[in-house]
Design a protein around this motif. Structure first.
Motif, PDB file in Angstrom:
ATOM      1  N   THR A 190       0.848  -1.191   0.000  1.00 43.04           N
ATOM      2  CA  THR A 190       0.000   0.000   0.000  1.00 43.04           C
ATOM      3  C   THR A 190       0.881   1.237   0.000  1.00 43.04           C
ATOM      4  N   TYR A 191       0.294   2.372   0.319  1.00 44.84           N
ATOM      5  CA  TYR A 191       1.028   3.637   0.370  1.00 44.84           C
ATOM      6  C   TYR A 191       0.713   4.345   1.684  1.00 44.84           C
ATOM      7  N   ALA A 192       1.708   5.044   2.215  1.00 46.19           N
ATOM      8  CA  ALA A 192       1.519   5.780   3.466  1.00 46.19           C
ATOM      9  C   ALA A 192       0.324   6.722   3.306  1.00 46.19           C
ATOM     10  N   GLY A 193      -0.554   6.695   4.290  1.00 41.86           N
ATOM     11  CA  GLY A 193      -1.741   7.548   4.243  1.00 41.86           C
ATOM     12  C   GLY A 193      -2.973   6.866   3.687  1.00 41.86           C
ATOM     13  N   HIS A 194      -2.814   5.677   3.051  1.00 40.84           N
ATOM     14  CA  HIS A 194      -3.998   4.972   2.556  1.00 40.84           C
ATOM     15  C   HIS A 194      -4.777   4.410   3.734  1.00 40.84           C
ATOM     16  N   VAL A 195      -6.091   4.408   3.587  1.00 40.06           N
ATOM     17  CA  VAL A 195      -6.983   3.935   4.641  1.00 40.06           C
ATOM     18  C   VAL A 195      -7.557   2.582   4.229  1.00 40.06           C
ATOM     19  N   TRP A 196      -7.514   1.647   5.173  1.00 38.91           N
ATOM     20  CA  TRP A 196      -8.043   0.303   4.954  1.00 38.91           C
ATOM     21  C   TRP A 196      -9.154   0.050   5.968  1.00 38.91           C
ATOM     22  N   VAL A 197     -10.278  -0.460   5.492  1.00 33.31           N
ATOM     23  CA  VAL A 197     -11.444  -0.723   6.326  1.00 33.31           C
ATOM     24  C   VAL A 197     -11.613  -2.236   6.437  1.00 33.31           C
ATOM     25  N   VAL A 198     -11.902  -2.698   7.634  1.00 32.25           N
ATOM     26  CA  VAL A 198     -12.139  -4.120   7.869  1.00 32.25           C
ATOM     27  C   VAL A 198     -13.597  -4.274   8.295  1.00 32.25           C
ATOM     28  N   THR A 199     -14.307  -5.166   7.598  1.00 21.60           N
ATOM     29  CA  THR A 199     -15.721  -5.395   7.911  1.00 21.60           C
ATOM     30  C   THR A 199     -15.963  -6.875   8.177  1.00 21.60           C
ATOM     31  N   ARG A 200     -17.100  -7.149   8.812  1.00 24.25           N
ATOM     32  CA  ARG A 200     -17.553  -8.533   8.929  1.00 24.25           C
ATOM     33  C   ARG A 200     -18.050  -8.966   7.549  1.00 24.25           C
ATOM     34  N   ALA A 201     -18.362 -10.230   7.401  1.00 26.94           N
ATOM     35  CA  ALA A 201     -18.849 -10.751   6.116  1.00 26.94           C
ATOM     36  C   ALA A 201     -20.114 -10.032   5.654  1.00 26.94           C
ATOM     37  N   ASP A 202     -20.947  -9.549   6.614  1.00 28.83           N
ATOM     38  CA  ASP A 202     -22.193  -8.868   6.258  1.00 28.83           C
ATOM     39  C   ASP A 202     -21.985  -7.386   5.915  1.00 28.83           C
ATOM     40  N   GLY A 203     -20.742  -6.893   5.992  1.00 27.59           N
ATOM     41  CA  GLY A 203     -20.443  -5.501   5.633  1.00 27.59           C
ATOM     42  C   GLY A 203     -20.389  -4.550   6.816  1.00 27.59           C
ATOM     43  N   THR A 204     -20.665  -5.028   8.026  1.00 31.13           N
ATOM     44  CA  THR A 204     -20.594  -4.187   9.218  1.00 31.13           C
ATOM     45  C   THR A 204     -19.139  -3.843   9.500  1.00 31.13           C
ATOM     46  N   THR A 205     -18.846  -2.567   9.659  1.00 28.52           N
ATOM     47  CA  THR A 205     -17.472  -2.142   9.897  1.00 28.52           C
ATOM     48  C   THR A 205     -16.996  -2.566  11.280  1.00 28.52           C
ATOM     49  N   ILE A 206     -15.787  -3.128  11.326  1.00 25.29           N
ATOM     50  CA  ILE A 206     -15.145  -3.483  12.594  1.00 25.29           C
ATOM     51  C   ILE A 206     -14.173  -2.383  12.987  1.00 25.29           C
ATOM     52  N   ALA A 207     -13.311  -1.991  12.055  1.00 26.37           N
ATOM     53  CA  ALA A 207     -12.297  -0.968  12.335  1.00 26.37           C
ATOM     54  C   ALA A 207     -11.719  -0.468  11.021  1.00 26.37           C
ATOM     55  N   ALA A 208     -10.939   0.594  11.128  1.00 27.19           N
ATOM     56  CA  ALA A 208     -10.209   1.117   9.975  1.00 27.19           C
ATOM     57  C   ALA A 208      -8.762   1.330  10.411  1.00 27.19           C
ATOM     58  N   PHE A 209      -7.854   1.250   9.450  1.00 35.10           N
ATOM     59  CA  PHE A 209      -6.428   1.433   9.721  1.00 35.10           C
ATOM     60  C   PHE A 209      -5.860   2.368   8.669  1.00 35.10           C
ATOM     61  N   GLN A 210      -4.971   3.268   9.081  1.00 38.85           N
ATOM     62  CA  GLN A 210      -4.321   4.168   8.129  1.00 38.85           C
ATOM     63  C   GLN A 210      -2.846   3.795   8.066  1.00 38.85           C
TER      64      GLN A 210
END
Length: 170
Positions: free
Chosen positions: A139-159
């Protein structure tokens, strides 16, 4: 008969008599045909050259491709702080960061999806991790990654940071 001629205003001059001028000759059809043919050939060559350039040029830059699943990240990499699910709206991927990587680890009881948060804040699916699975994502510094459950509910995000890091999903 003494008829009087009409009064002519002073300074009146009749229009000059001009000798007949024939129209100009028609253009040389042979020369015109050569010019048109050369123009068409030049346009075709330019279009062909542009096509070659377009086919050789890379497509629009896409988000970094997902790497194959691998084992745990190397020791010594920093742990990224998870941004709470409700704060995802305030994050936006930076456009000019240096190349880096994130090692994602799924420590939940179910599968999770890893999505990149694009420049327009639209989610782009990358991969799904089974429980206990991990993988490295370029990836690249500053990119945001979102982690969701299988149903699409957001768990967390990481930058992503400039240095390679770990993102543990709990």
């Amino acid at each position: 008969m003494t008829e009087k001629l009409p009064d002519v205003p002073p300074g009146y001059q009749p229009p000059p008599i001009v000798a007949y001028q024939p129209p100009p000759p028609p253009p040389d059809r042979k020369r015109t045909g050569l010019i048109v043919a050369a123009s068409v050939l030049g346009a075709l060559l330019a279009a062909g050259g542009a096509l070659v350039v377009l086919r050789a040029a890379p497509a629009d830059p896409a988000p970094p491709a997902a790497a194959a699943p691998v084992g745990p990240a190397a020791a010594g990499t920093a742990e990224l702080a998870a941004v709470p699910a409700g704060d995802e709206w305030r994050l936006k991927s930076a456009e000019n960061g240096a190349t880096t990587s994130i090692h994602f680890s799924n420590e939940t009881a179910g599968p999770v999806k890893i999505l990149w948060l694009g420049y327009d804040r639209e989610r782009v699916f990358y991969t799904e991790l089974a429980p206990g699975q991990g993988y490295d994502q370029q990836t690249y510094a500053g990119h945001v990654w979102v982690v969701t459950r299988a149903d699409g509910t957001t768990i967390a995000a990481f930058q992503a940071t400039a240095a390679p890091a770990r993102a543990t999903v709990r």
